[in-house]
Design a protein around this motif. Structure first.
Motif, PDB file in Angstrom:
ATOM      1  N   ASN A   1       9.762 -18.277  74.066  1.00 11.29           N
ATOM      2  CA  ASN A   1       9.037 -17.422  73.117  1.00 11.29           C
ATOM      3  C   ASN A   1       9.777 -16.160  72.716  1.00 11.29           C
ATOM      4  O   ASN A   1       9.175 -15.214  72.217  1.00 11.29           O
ATOM      5  CB  ASN A   1       7.682 -17.048  73.710  1.00 11.29           C
ATOM      6  CG  ASN A   1       7.794 -16.360  75.061  1.00 11.29           C
ATOM      7  OD1 ASN A   1       8.857 -15.882  75.437  1.00 11.29           O
ATOM      8  ND2 ASN A   1       6.699 -16.324  75.800  1.00 11.29           N
ATOM      9  N   ASN A   2      11.099 -16.147  72.912  1.00 13.70           N
ATOM     10  CA  ASN A   2      11.851 -14.926  72.579  1.00 13.70           C
ATOM     11  C   ASN A   2      12.671 -15.043  71.300  1.00 13.70           C
ATOM     12  O   ASN A   2      13.351 -14.095  70.909  1.00 13.70           O
ATOM     13  CB  ASN A   2      12.767 -14.526  73.740  1.00 13.70           C
ATOM     14  CG  ASN A   2      13.779 -15.607  74.085  1.00 13.70           C
ATOM     15  OD1 ASN A   2      13.723 -16.720  73.559  1.00 13.70           O
ATOM     16  ND2 ASN A   2      14.703 -15.286  74.993  1.00 13.70           N
ATOM     17  N   GLY A   3      12.612 -16.186  70.631  1.00 14.72           N
ATOM     18  CA  GLY A   3      13.358 -16.331  69.394  1.00 14.72           C
ATOM     19  C   GLY A   3      13.600 -17.781  69.037  1.00 14.72           C
ATOM     20  O   GLY A   3      13.065 -18.695  69.679  1.00 14.72           O
ATOM     21  N   THR A   4      14.427 -17.990  68.031  1.00 19.22           N
ATOM     22  CA  THR A   4      14.700 -19.338  67.533  1.00 19.22           C
ATOM     23  C   THR A   4      16.162 -19.478  67.130  1.00 19.22           C
ATOM     24  O   THR A   4      16.871 -18.485  66.962  1.00 19.22           O
ATOM     25  CB  THR A   4      13.842 -19.656  66.286  1.00 19.22           C
ATOM     26  OG1 THR A   4      14.095 -18.656  65.287  1.00 19.22           O
ATOM     27  CG2 THR A   4      12.366 -19.686  66.621  1.00 19.22           C
ATOM     28  N   ILE A   5      16.566 -20.729  66.971  1.00 15.79           N
ATOM     29  CA  ILE A   5      17.890 -21.034  66.433  1.00 15.79           C
ATOM     30  C   ILE A   5      17.697 -22.080  65.340  1.00 15.79           C
ATOM     31  O   ILE A   5      17.016 -23.091  65.548  1.00 15.79           O
ATOM     32  CB  ILE A   5      18.841 -21.611  67.503  1.00 15.79           C
ATOM     33  CG1 ILE A   5      18.784 -20.791  68.795  1.00 15.79           C
ATOM     34  CG2 ILE A   5      20.276 -21.659  66.965  1.00 15.79           C
ATOM     35  CD1 ILE A   5      19.488 -21.465  69.964  1.00 15.79           C
ATOM     36  N   ILE A   6      18.266 -21.831  64.177  1.00 17.26           N
ATOM     37  CA  ILE A   6      18.320 -22.836  63.122  1.00 17.26           C
ATOM     38  C   ILE A   6      19.731 -23.400  63.104  1.00 17.26           C
ATOM     39  O   ILE A   6      20.706 -22.647  62.988  1.00 17.26           O
ATOM     40  CB  ILE A   6      17.940 -22.249  61.756  1.00 17.26           C
ATOM     41  CG1 ILE A   6      16.439 -21.914  61.725  1.00 17.26           C
ATOM     42  CG2 ILE A   6      18.295 -23.212  60.630  1.00 17.26           C
ATOM     43  CD1 ILE A   6      15.970 -21.283  60.431  1.00 17.26           C
ATOM     44  N   VAL A   7      19.824 -24.712  63.244  1.00 21.11           N
ATOM     45  CA  VAL A   7      21.118 -25.393  63.283  1.00 21.11           C
ATOM     46  C   VAL A   7      21.190 -26.351  62.108  1.00 21.11           C
ATOM     47  O   VAL A   7      20.401 -27.299  62.012  1.00 21.11           O
ATOM     48  CB  VAL A   7      21.303 -26.181  64.602  1.00 21.11           C
ATOM     49  CG1 VAL A   7      22.708 -26.780  64.661  1.00 21.11           C
ATOM     50  CG2 VAL A   7      21.053 -25.291  65.811  1.00 21.11           C
TER      51      VAL A   7
ATOM     52  N   PHE B   1      24.339 -22.940  56.341  1.00 24.74           N
ATOM     53  CA  PHE B   1      25.032 -24.224  56.409  1.00 24.74           C
ATOM     54  C   PHE B   1      26.247 -24.135  57.321  1.00 24.74           C
ATOM     55  O   PHE B   1      27.064 -23.223  57.214  1.00 24.74           O
ATOM     56  CB  PHE B   1      25.463 -24.681  55.016  1.00 24.74           C
ATOM     57  CG  PHE B   1      24.315 -25.050  54.108  1.00 24.74           C
ATOM     58  CD1 PHE B   1      23.224 -25.745  54.598  1.00 24.74           C
ATOM     59  CD2 PHE B   1      24.330 -24.697  52.770  1.00 24.74           C
ATOM     60  CE1 PHE B   1      22.158 -26.090  53.766  1.00 24.74           C
ATOM     61  CE2 PHE B   1      23.283 -25.040  51.927  1.00 24.74           C
ATOM     62  CZ  PHE B   1      22.191 -25.732  52.434  1.00 24.74           C
ATOM     63  N   GLY B   2      26.358 -25.104  58.226  1.00 24.63           N
ATOM     64  CA  GLY B   2      27.501 -25.164  59.127  1.00 24.63           C
ATOM     65  C   GLY B   2      27.464 -24.165  60.261  1.00 24.63           C
ATOM     66  O   GLY B   2      28.492 -23.915  60.891  1.00 24.63           O
ATOM     67  N   LYS B   3      26.280 -23.611  60.531  1.00 19.92           N
ATOM     68  CA  LYS B   3      26.171 -22.588  61.569  1.00 19.92           C
ATOM     69  C   LYS B   3      24.958 -22.843  62.476  1.00 19.92           C
ATOM     70  O   LYS B   3      24.053 -23.605  62.140  1.00 19.92           O
ATOM     71  CB  LYS B   3      25.968 -21.194  60.963  1.00 19.92           C
ATOM     72  CG  LYS B   3      27.080 -20.630  60.129  1.00 19.92           C
ATOM     73  CD  LYS B   3      26.718 -19.206  59.708  1.00 19.92           C
ATOM     74  CE  LYS B   3      27.770 -18.580  58.811  1.00 19.92           C
ATOM     75  NZ  LYS B   3      27.775 -19.191  57.462  1.00 19.92           N
ATOM     76  N   SER B   4      24.965 -22.149  63.610  1.00 17.92           N
ATOM     77  CA  SER B   4      23.760 -21.938  64.406  1.00 17.92           C
ATOM     78  C   SER B   4      23.383 -20.477  64.234  1.00 17.92           C
ATOM     79  O   SER B   4      24.163 -19.589  64.583  1.00 17.92           O
ATOM     80  CB  SER B   4      24.019 -22.235  65.891  1.00 17.92           C
ATOM     81  OG  SER B   4      24.310 -23.601  66.093  1.00 17.92           O
ATOM     82  N   VAL B   5      22.216 -20.221  63.652  1.00 21.11           N
ATOM     83  CA  VAL B   5      21.790 -18.853  63.362  1.00 21.11           C
ATOM     84  C   VAL B   5      20.577 -18.522  64.238  1.00 21.11           C
ATOM     85  O   VAL B   5      19.557 -19.205  64.177  1.00 21.11           O
ATOM     86  CB  VAL B   5      21.442 -18.676  61.866  1.00 21.11           C
ATOM     87  CG1 VAL B   5      21.001 -17.242  61.596  1.00 21.11           C
ATOM     88  CG2 VAL B   5      22.640 -19.036  61.001  1.00 21.11           C
ATOM     89  N   TYR B   6      20.720 -17.474  65.028  1.00 26.54           N
ATOM     90  CA  TYR B   6      19.700 -17.064  65.993  1.00 26.54           C
ATOM     91  C   TYR B   6      18.865 -15.917  65.427  1.00 26.54           C
ATOM     92  O   TYR B   6      19.394 -15.004  64.796  1.00 26.54           O
ATOM     93  CB  TYR B   6      20.348 -16.567  67.283  1.00 26.54           C
ATOM     94  CG  TYR B   6      21.230 -17.550  68.023  1.00 26.54           C
ATOM     95  CD1 TYR B   6      20.857 -18.050  69.264  1.00 26.54           C
ATOM     96  CD2 TYR B   6      22.466 -17.942  67.497  1.00 26.54           C
ATOM     97  CE1 TYR B   6      21.675 -18.930  69.968  1.00 26.54           C
ATOM     98  CE2 TYR B   6      23.293 -18.827  68.185  1.00 26.54           C
ATOM     99  CZ  TYR B   6      22.887 -19.312  69.427  1.00 26.54           C
ATOM    100  OH  TYR B   6      23.702 -20.178  70.102  1.00 26.54           O
TER     101      TYR B   6
END
Length: 435
Positions: free
Chosen positions: A257-263, A412-417
């Motif tokens: 519950n401390n955040g997310t990652i979009i991959v 695109f092409g990243k993992s963004v936190y």
């Protein structure tokens, strides 16, 4: 081909008013303006698509803190979208088996809260979702985005997304009827157009997973602002306690519950018809969501950071999955004309570079392609790289001043936190952005 801008982040005036209590992140976020291709035919989520790859998600297949992201044409009633990331959620009446699964819900790191269009909920589902009340009135909300607003009732629901669940959580039903059938003037006059239907919104709903815990917080608990008490004859702005406000669903999860990652994978140079990626819940809580070598940039309480671009220091900049293009102003870049007015149409592909700096004084350089919007999406692609535009050139937008909105092409092409305010993630505490 028609490109539709999508800018759904909570408008800056709202963010500023809410302060650290919890407004949406700064920027255009899903729910307001996207670039969409009306020439693309609607496609189902079962269509073949690109697969994502990332070190942070290498073991996620066996874990439950993952939801699939799909970029496609959108729901049939609101199709023609490009660069819009969708997930599927299930909502249930609290503590019951009266449930409904809803696809094509926008993933938006620029706003906060679960909001579902009334028309996609069955009559039985709507009847089963308890409404928040204040005395004899029913509680609603006017949530404002850069390009418009949504208005509807506040109800409670159990929610599941991927393998994560939240119980008895406040959410919004957009375009609800009864006491909410008439949008208050104070809401409709706030700027932009209403997104009260799937056709207006281009989606069945929105999952706001920005940097704050609540969509307004202490400000709305003491000042009548976003929330309304509605009777059958009128709606009046009112205060609402923090515990009853619409929260960030991720912040309400028991774990992760401390955040997310979009991959997301790369979209290449021409884009792809459909793309699949991952929404990973939690940062540093499982084997698939560690920060690894990502650079962490802490943000302001409203999710903004500084971007140095083209000799200008843009202090209200932000990273936002809900904007479907790179939104920035540069008079040296040729703009499109006609129906594409507002988008950039450089004669040859460009590379734009910026330096992002967090409140922690950490900086990271980024280089992104910029292509002519006139040449994008002509093959029916829904994931388009290099799409950019000047937000001040679109009608109906309330663009943030002194900002660069790093919309979905940045992802695109990243993992963004996205780290949530006040929540620890390893040696860092949110709010932050990392990539």
């Amino acid at each position: 081909m028609k490109l539709k801008y999508l800018a759904l982040a909570l408008i800056m005036v709202t963010v500023a008013a809410c302060g650290g209590g919890g407004g949406g992140g700064g920027g255009y976020s899903s729910g307001g303006g996207s670039v969409s291709s009306s020439s693309s035919s609607s496609s189902s989520s079962s269509s073949s698509s690109s697969s994502s790859s990332s070190s942070s998600s290498s073991s996620s297949a066996s874990l439950t803190n993952v939801a699939s992201i799909l970029i496609d044409d959108g729901p049939a009633a609101g199709g023609g979208n490009v660069n819009i990331p969708f997930v599927t959620v299930t909502v249930c009446a609290p503590g019951t088996t009266t449930c409904q699964t809803i696809d094509h819900v926008i993933v938006d790191t620029g706003s906060v809260g679960l909001r579902i269009e009334k028309e996609v909920l069955s009559s039985a589902m709507r009847a089963a979702l308890p409404q928040t009340t204040s005395g004899s009135a029913k509680v609603g909300e006017c949530y404002q985005y850069v390009d418009g607003y949504v208005f509807g009732s506040i109800r409670r629901a159990d929610m599941t997304v991927g393998g994560e669940s939240v119980s008895n959580m406040p959410m919004m039903v957009i375009g609800d009827d009864g006491n909410f059938a008439t949008v208050p003037t104070g809401c409709s006059s706030s700027g932009g157009s209403g997104h009260q239907t799937v056709a207006d919104f281009g989606a069945n709903g929105i999952l706001g997973i920005g940097t704050t815990v609540y969509d307004c917080g202490s400000y709305c608990a003491s000042t009548p602002y976003l929330y309304y008490n509605c009777t059958p004859t009128a709606c009046t702005t009112a205060t609402l306690s923090i515990s009853e406000q619409v929260p960030n669903p991720v912040a309400m999860m028991t774990v992760d519950n401390n955040g997310t990652i979009i991959v997301l994978p790369s979209a290449g140079t021409a884009g792809v018809r459909n793309m699949t990626g991952q929404l990973i819940f939690g940062i540093g809580t499982q084997t698939n969501n560690g920060l690894g070598s990502a650079t962490v940039l802490t943000t302001s309480s409203t999710g903004t950071l500084t971007a140095d671009y083209n000799g200008k220091t843009l202090t209200n900049s932000f990273v936002d999955s809900g904007t479907n293009f790179l939104a920035f102003s540069d008079s040296a870049i040729t703009q499109c004309t006609g129906t594409l007015k507002g988008f950039y149409c450089p004669a040859t592909p460009l590379t734009i570079s910026a330096v992002l700096t967090g409140n922690n004084t950490v900086s990271q350089s980024v280089s992104l392609p910029l292509y002519s919007a006139q040449n994008l999406g002509n093959g029916g692609q829904n994931a388009l790289p290099g799409l950019g535009g000047d937000p001040s050139s679109f009608g109906g937008l309330n663009p943030y001043s002194n900002s660069f909105d790093f919309g979905l092409p940045f992802f695109f092409g990243k993992s963004v936190y996205t780290g949530i305010s006040g929540r620890a993630a390893g040696s860092y505490t949110g709010p932050f952005i990392a990539f």
